[in-house]
Enzyme design. Sequence first.
Site, PDB file in Angstrom:
ATOM      1  N   ASP A 164      73.153  60.194  22.018  1.00  0.00           N
ATOM      2  CA  ASP A 164      74.443  59.797  21.461  1.00  0.00           C
ATOM      3  C   ASP A 164      74.252  59.305  20.032  1.00  0.00           C
ATOM      4  O   ASP A 164      73.135  59.009  19.600  1.00  0.00           O
ATOM      5  CB  ASP A 164      75.054  58.650  22.282  1.00  0.00           C
ATOM      6  CG  ASP A 164      75.700  59.163  23.554  1.00  0.00           C
ATOM      7  OD1 ASP A 164      75.980  60.363  23.618  1.00  0.00           O
ATOM      8  OD2 ASP A 164      75.924  58.355  24.466  1.00  0.00           O
ATOM      9  N   ASP A 220      79.801  60.250  31.046  1.00  0.00           N
ATOM     10  CA  ASP A 220      78.441  60.728  30.784  1.00  0.00           C
ATOM     11  C   ASP A 220      77.627  60.829  32.074  1.00  0.00           C
ATOM     12  O   ASP A 220      76.518  61.371  32.055  1.00  0.00           O
ATOM     13  CB  ASP A 220      77.710  59.781  29.817  1.00  0.00           C
ATOM     14  CG  ASP A 220      78.228  59.894  28.402  1.00  0.00           C
ATOM     15  OD1 ASP A 220      78.597  61.008  28.002  1.00  0.00           O
ATOM     16  OD2 ASP A 220      78.283  58.871  27.702  1.00  0.00           O
ATOM     17  N   ASP A 253      76.552  56.366  27.597  1.00  0.00           N
ATOM     18  CA  ASP A 253      77.056  55.014  27.816  1.00  0.00           C
ATOM     19  C   ASP A 253      78.379  54.990  28.559  1.00  0.00           C
ATOM     20  O   ASP A 253      78.773  53.956  29.085  1.00  0.00           O
ATOM     21  CB  ASP A 253      77.206  54.265  26.480  1.00  0.00           C
ATOM     22  CG  ASP A 253      78.086  55.016  25.492  1.00  0.00           C
ATOM     23  OD1 ASP A 253      78.683  56.039  25.881  1.00  0.00           O
ATOM     24  OD2 ASP A 253      78.161  54.586  24.326  1.00  0.00           O
TER      25      ASP A 253
END
Length: 978
Positions: free
Chosen positions: A388, A686, A682
Amino acid sequence: MDLGAYTPMPAEQFCSVKVDSTCKMAEENNFPIQSETLVHMMQSQSHSLLKQCGGVEAIAFKLRASVETGICGDKVDLENRRKVFGSNIVREKPLKTFWYFVWDAMHDFLLVVLAICAAISLLLGISTEGWKDGWSDGGGITVSILIVVLVTAASDYRQSLQFQALEREKEKVFTDVLRNRRRQKICIDDLVVGDIISLSTGDQVPADGLYISGYSLLIDESSMTGESEPQHVDENKLFLFSGTKVQDGFAKMLVISVGMNTAWGHAKELLCKENCEETPMQQKLSSLAILIGNIGMCFALLTFILLMARFLKQKENLWYWSSQDFWVLIKYFSLAVTIVVVAVPEGLPLAVTLALAYAMRRMILEKALVRRLSACETMGSATCICTDKTGTLTTNQMTVLKACVGGVLWQLHASEPQFPDNVLGPLLQGLLQNNSSDVVNDGTGKQSCFGSPTEIALLRFGISLGTSVEAVRCNSQVLKVEPFNSTKKLMGTLLKLPEGKLRAHIKGASELVLDMCDTTIDADGNQVFMDERSKCELNGIISKFAHESLRTLCLAFQDIPHQSLFEKSLPREGYACLAIVGIKDPIRVGVKDAVQLCSSAGIRVIMVTGDNLTTATSVAHESGILTDGLVIDGPSFRTLSSDGRRQKLANLQVMARSSPGDKHMLVKELQAMGEIVAVTGDGTNDAPALHEADVGLAMGISGTEVAKGSADIVILDDNFSSIVNVAKFGRCIFKNIQKFVQFQLTANIAALVLNLSSTCFFGHAPLTTVQLLWINLIMDALGALALATEPPHSELMDQPPVGRKGKFISNEMWWNICAQAGYQLSVLSILQFQGKKILGLEAGNAEDILSTMIFNSFVLCQIFNEFNAREMDKVNVFHNLFGNWLFLFVVVFTLTVQVILVESLGKLANSIPLNREQWLICLSIGSFSLVVHLAVKILIILSKYIWNLKSNLNKYAMHRKEYEAIGKHCSNCNNCKV
């Protein structure tokens, strides 16, 4: 049942009650409602009992709490609540004691057989030779067995303590709670009955409770009920259960049952929790141990048959058997069993366990919490990390740096913004009302913000415009909220204004919100039609912000008719573009170095983000991820065929505008290409990608509980550098197990072949049962302690990853194993055959001296070979020697015990003291292992050099032929000149 009378008390009046008097009532256990009533109400989900109690607010009042301000929350109040209602800790299965592991170790079949042999040997020895001389063989085996049992038990007990501590660390979850008007974050273990907690998307419900208020709350109850469909919770369905997860929306909840009184506590009490997970490496090594054990069994059986055949051949009368004959048979049988004990490499799984436990403990210090054991070793083989951007590569401390409001450009610290009232009013509503974050005063004048980093940035921007959150939120009423999620990429709020009008505010991804607008606000606050020119100007501002690495959000609003209250969602068109804000999240310190380290280690880093292409490209350049690779957006990637995706993936470095589905697809395609993929995440969405990946890495600070639950490792500081440390520790585990395997296989091969060859030629084994058991301890427990706990070093990241098809025992390891085992067998065989002659041993005890020297030399060879195994890739085996004090301790301990066995425990160890010259000879034989290692390393280096030289010459010859062919072709061509 007297539940007590309830008269609603205003929040202001409740909070004006002195804390001392509230706590005094708590000290007297003055709660007008009993724990049993609350537990029964939750278990039966009884709305009638809830109504009989007076409803949620009435129950809160009887629990000395307020839905607006929470509980008193001082030390006396909390202790009393735990005394009356219990604590929020679910009891685990009691930890096994040390003596349990001792008892378990004593049940090993081979040790039991040896113990029986020792008992018979002890009886026969005493009966034939008396106490003075007859106890040594049986007593020595007994003492050796006890040492093996105690060492094994101590190792297993230490491992269980470490894993219990890690389990406790894994179960630490934090939640937002309201106490004495203050919102604060606490561990769920500290929750008490009466607490008011906030739940948002991705959170795990930490206790049983009642819904107070909220918006669009969707609960996943599959962990409790098995129902796959999420359940809506609102004023009609008020019961919330611990262990369930918030799939969407947010809410406030009143805690009414904690710990063992919750539904999760009752369910967990019925579970027998055992940590019996076996990692892939442990499975491989267990198979290897079984194979070696079977080979050892064949060697032992062959040795026993040869000894028996020689004994029967020498026996004059086969029909007469004395106690001395039986004693010889017992010695042969115990020797055969001991050979099996030595051959079975129990230390292989033990080394994995020690390496994992050591690495897991160290990784917590490096801000990484391991939830699944196999993830440690898998991460060491990772070839690709999909990371990310926000919070991982960046600091996750968002700040609004630029904004375009009504066509006026504002920049942080440049000047105080001046907006007309008809612009400022809607802008503050969009910033502070259409926002799920909150500001809390800690009582010292310092304000703390709770919520997502993006919303906190907007909140602070709104406060910087010269107002307070309370002033804006008190000026209008929230009627409906559509929480942000990664699918819609926007958040919406419906407000009722003081004059009775309804106004909808939305914010989200700039391109999406801009497409929903047909008007815009000018500098005077007037709504004007958005033509193509003004839309191009706004898109230009978005692009300009993005080129400056700013994340852009668009804020819009519209006044709507009252009938829209009955619609399920806010309108998707007809908005007025109010502002475009640019938010900056700085790159973390050390990220660029960490990315370069990954590159040198052969690990690809792919940035996967929801930001637009421009912002993603800028951040990727700044962090060192984007060099000369490919940038693609999620929608484009989605439309490609499987072959087309794989062609793009060969050079992909950035994926922008990606959805959770794109991330999941990316992981599957990379795995299909043979990559070992680690993924960071997070958010709740996901979870599929984290679950699909070979290693899922959830963010400990910004990550939701759903993401953490799906992950294998939790990065406690959300830092990409910590992910690189995890990879380094994973490689360290793999390398340490390789070191131990090389060490143990060398000792195994040498011990088995030496015993068998001596039996064939001399009719007896050179190493006795007690000596073999001591060697077994050196090879297994002590060897595992010395080699499996080597700390990681930076050189590990200079090597390519092992990958899926990498060999566990490399060609270089086989070179080292064969060379060391061959050297040990050669020198010990020479001692066995020609030792008396070479050493000039002619005294009556020459046989005992020679046997002791063979035993002593063999042990010293293993001690020096530990140095070789410790640095099996380096020529200098003493490199960073003092970096692992445990290794030095094991070496010193082994050498000390060996000296004691030889010099002081002759009867017990079947040895006699040696003089200085004999000790020097043994040390020379052992230390020459270092010279053998050096020679092997030089040979390997030379062979690699020759191989590379040959390969380069072949390439040169091939290119030379191509060049000549091209030159010949061109010489016959009149169209060009070469």
